[in-house]
Design a protein around this motif. Sequence first.
Motif, PDB file in Angstrom:
ATOM      1  N   SER A  42       0.858  -1.182   0.000  1.00  0.00           N
ATOM      2  CA  SER A  42       0.000   0.000   0.000  1.00  0.00           C
ATOM      3  C   SER A  42       0.895   1.232   0.000  1.00  0.00           C
ATOM      4  CB  SER A  42      -0.928  -0.004   1.207  1.00  0.00           C
ATOM      5  OG  SER A  42      -0.209  -0.301   2.370  1.00  0.00           O
ATOM      6  N   TRP A  43       0.878   1.906  -1.100  1.00  0.00           N
ATOM      7  CA  TRP A  43       1.676   3.124  -1.234  1.00  0.00           C
ATOM      8  C   TRP A  43       0.782   4.237  -1.726  1.00  0.00           C
ATOM      9  CZ3 TRP A  43       3.257   3.497  -6.766  1.00  0.00           C
ATOM     10  CH2 TRP A  43       2.952   2.333  -7.486  1.00  0.00           C
ATOM     11  N   LYS A  44       1.234   5.444  -1.498  1.00  0.00           N
ATOM     12  CA  LYS A  44       0.371   6.602  -1.706  1.00  0.00           C
ATOM     13  C   LYS A  44      -0.139   6.695  -3.152  1.00  0.00           C
ATOM     14  CE  LYS A  44       1.464  10.326   1.047  1.00  0.00           C
ATOM     15  NZ  LYS A  44       2.470  11.375   1.262  1.00  0.00           N
ATOM     16  N   LEU A  45       0.743   6.413  -4.108  1.00  0.00           N
ATOM     17  CA  LEU A  45       0.371   6.612  -5.514  1.00  0.00           C
ATOM     18  C   LEU A  45      -0.233   5.363  -6.145  1.00  0.00           C
ATOM     19  CD1 LEU A  45       3.363   8.764  -6.788  1.00  0.00           C
ATOM     20  CD2 LEU A  45       1.072   9.516  -6.164  1.00  0.00           C
TER      21      LEU A  45
ATOM     22  N   PHE B  79      -1.703   5.406  -9.863  1.00  0.00           N
ATOM     23  CA  PHE B  79      -0.905   4.666 -10.842  1.00  0.00           C
ATOM     24  C   PHE B  79      -1.770   3.659 -11.601  1.00  0.00           C
ATOM     25  CE2 PHE B  79       2.429   1.211 -11.592  1.00  0.00           C
ATOM     26  CZ  PHE B  79       2.953   1.837 -12.705  1.00  0.00           C
TER      27      PHE B  79
ATOM     28  N   THR C  66      -5.026   3.880 -12.076  1.00  0.00           N
ATOM     29  CA  THR C  66      -5.897   4.666 -12.966  1.00  0.00           C
ATOM     30  C   THR C  66      -5.137   5.075 -14.221  1.00  0.00           C
ATOM     31  OG1 THR C  66      -6.929   5.533 -10.975  1.00  0.00           O
ATOM     32  CG2 THR C  66      -7.454   6.648 -13.041  1.00  0.00           C
ATOM     33  N   PHE C  67      -3.878   5.453 -14.018  1.00  0.00           N
ATOM     34  CA  PHE C  67      -3.017   5.833 -15.128  1.00  0.00           C
ATOM     35  C   PHE C  67      -2.838   4.657 -16.109  1.00  0.00           C
ATOM     36  CE2 PHE C  67       1.469   5.561 -16.507  1.00  0.00           C
ATOM     37  CZ  PHE C  67       1.477   6.589 -17.426  1.00  0.00           C
TER      38      PHE C  67
END
Lengths: 323, 282
Positions: B105-108, B112, B114-115
């Motif tokens: 679990s990381w912030k982005l 990422f 979605t990207f």
Amino acid sequence: MRRKGINYAKYGYIFSIPFVVTFLIFSLYPILYTTVIGFTDLRGIGRTDINFLDNPFQNFQIILTNATFQKALSNTALIWIMNFIPQMLVAFLLTAWFTNRRFKVRGQGIFKVLIYMPNIITAATIALLFYSLFGYPKGPVNDVLMAFGLTDEPMNFHLQKWTARTVVAFIQFWMWYGHTMIVLIAGVLGISPTLFEAAEIDGASAPQIFFRITLPRLKTIVLYTLVTSMIGGLQMFDIPKLFLLGGPDSATLTTSVFIYNQAFSGSYLYNRAAAASMIMFVIISILSALLFFILRDRDPGRARRRARELRRIARTIDGEVSV
Amino acid sequence: MKMGMLASRNSTKAVIYIVCIFLALISIFPFWIMFMNATRSTFEIQQNSVAFWPSTFLSSNWKILVGKSFNPVTGFMNSMLVSTGATLGAVYFSSLTAYALVAYSWKLRQPFFTFIMAILMIPAQVSSIGFYQFMYRIHWTNSLWPLILPAIATPAMVFFMRQYLMATLSLEIVDSARIDGAGEFFTFNRIILPIMKPAIATQAIFSFVFSWNNLFLPLILLTDNKKYTMPIMVSLLRGDIYKTEYGSVYLGLALTVLPLFVIYFMLSKYIIAGVALGALKE
């Protein structure tokens, strides 16, 4: 759960680095580079210098008003429609037959294998193969047509606009309807069988079941197929490029072939090709945004089913390899 | 009443079988002609272009074919290199990226993902002019690397692998590996990759076939005939030098698809199952 003092979150970033770096170098940078080239005077083989035009949108204006580009765009749309409509009809018909529990069609496995086969064969090879098959005055298709008395004299498929377009559309149809059929069948098999049983008990006819139960539940899959097919259709290159090199009289010239010809033949108009690419990019992005919304809703149950199915496949592959 | 219904069902079934057999024949016919004509002389083909049995001109067709610009061995080796390299890169790094998206679990993480969804369908073709210029500047136009390395970032495969991991991976395995003192990278290579084998197998087949069949990028990048891949070899058969060598052209075409036929008929069951699974995009 996590032990104190160790921060695992950083591995999320570390393990994503190869993907991100590769994407930046080989996708994002070329896209930006292509955009920039669209505003320059870059043409001629071997040139790489960047000189912006006085009117930065000149290339875009030239491309959008270029008769050949407009023709390529309408050819692409036309050939796509000519392939997509019959593709959907035949795929749906076969899906209805193969999933109908009253008919119990035998040999489905072998039919699926043979009908899907053209999809994995090199498109370049298929284009040339069909060029030979539709040969004039002697060629397998003409020979067969004459043998069955369907025509009195050989037809020159390569020389007439509509026969040429029809053959290209047919090749696309022939390569993809099996794929679409398998996708649709998978969708039907994902529908709860109790729905069909209930309908049968209520005395619904096969067409009623198909139009009232099957079709509405396939909405997402049909939309997905439609959009991916459109995006694929906009990139149609191998078949029109090698079948008749875009001819006769540009009748099978698609946008991808147009872009290729602008940039890599004649006067090497990289700037014009880049502008045309960006126009295509915008169209594809709009379609992709559509797809994004189609795929947005997720169903974890379905994901688990798929994982189970994959494990089963893997076990069988392992079994066959070790045998 | 009942008899009538049965009769109509039987006639419907007859129609179904006739249509299916017809469609199956249409799938086979072009390839059958191709393989048969690969063994026939130009003269025979001109006399009658449809033959159901092979003839005896295979070796003379081969001599004419390789006597000109077509070099099947070089094409085969280059295509093998590109397809194998691209497939290995794609499956390994897609699995790694998917693992990063699922296990940590990381912030982005969510942005990422979605990207990745957003770039899922961007085709390589729209950036081909910039890609070509870029490769030209770093002198990679006649290298196989630009056909292999971009596969490391294959968004669609990351998407597929993520869905698979979400459904199968229990983080307890990862935790117990940590307690045993395994490093994160070791855990991925030795524990996670074997778990992902089923997904890797199906994705590898499609990645290989896609790479093998790719024409557009090789066509713009490769000008040195020692670097040609199979589809470019095919495009040579369109040229004037083979204009009257019908038998050799058919043989050349047959050679380019022979490996695909072998793969397909060995693995068709799994390929078709893979198409069906890939279709169930959530």
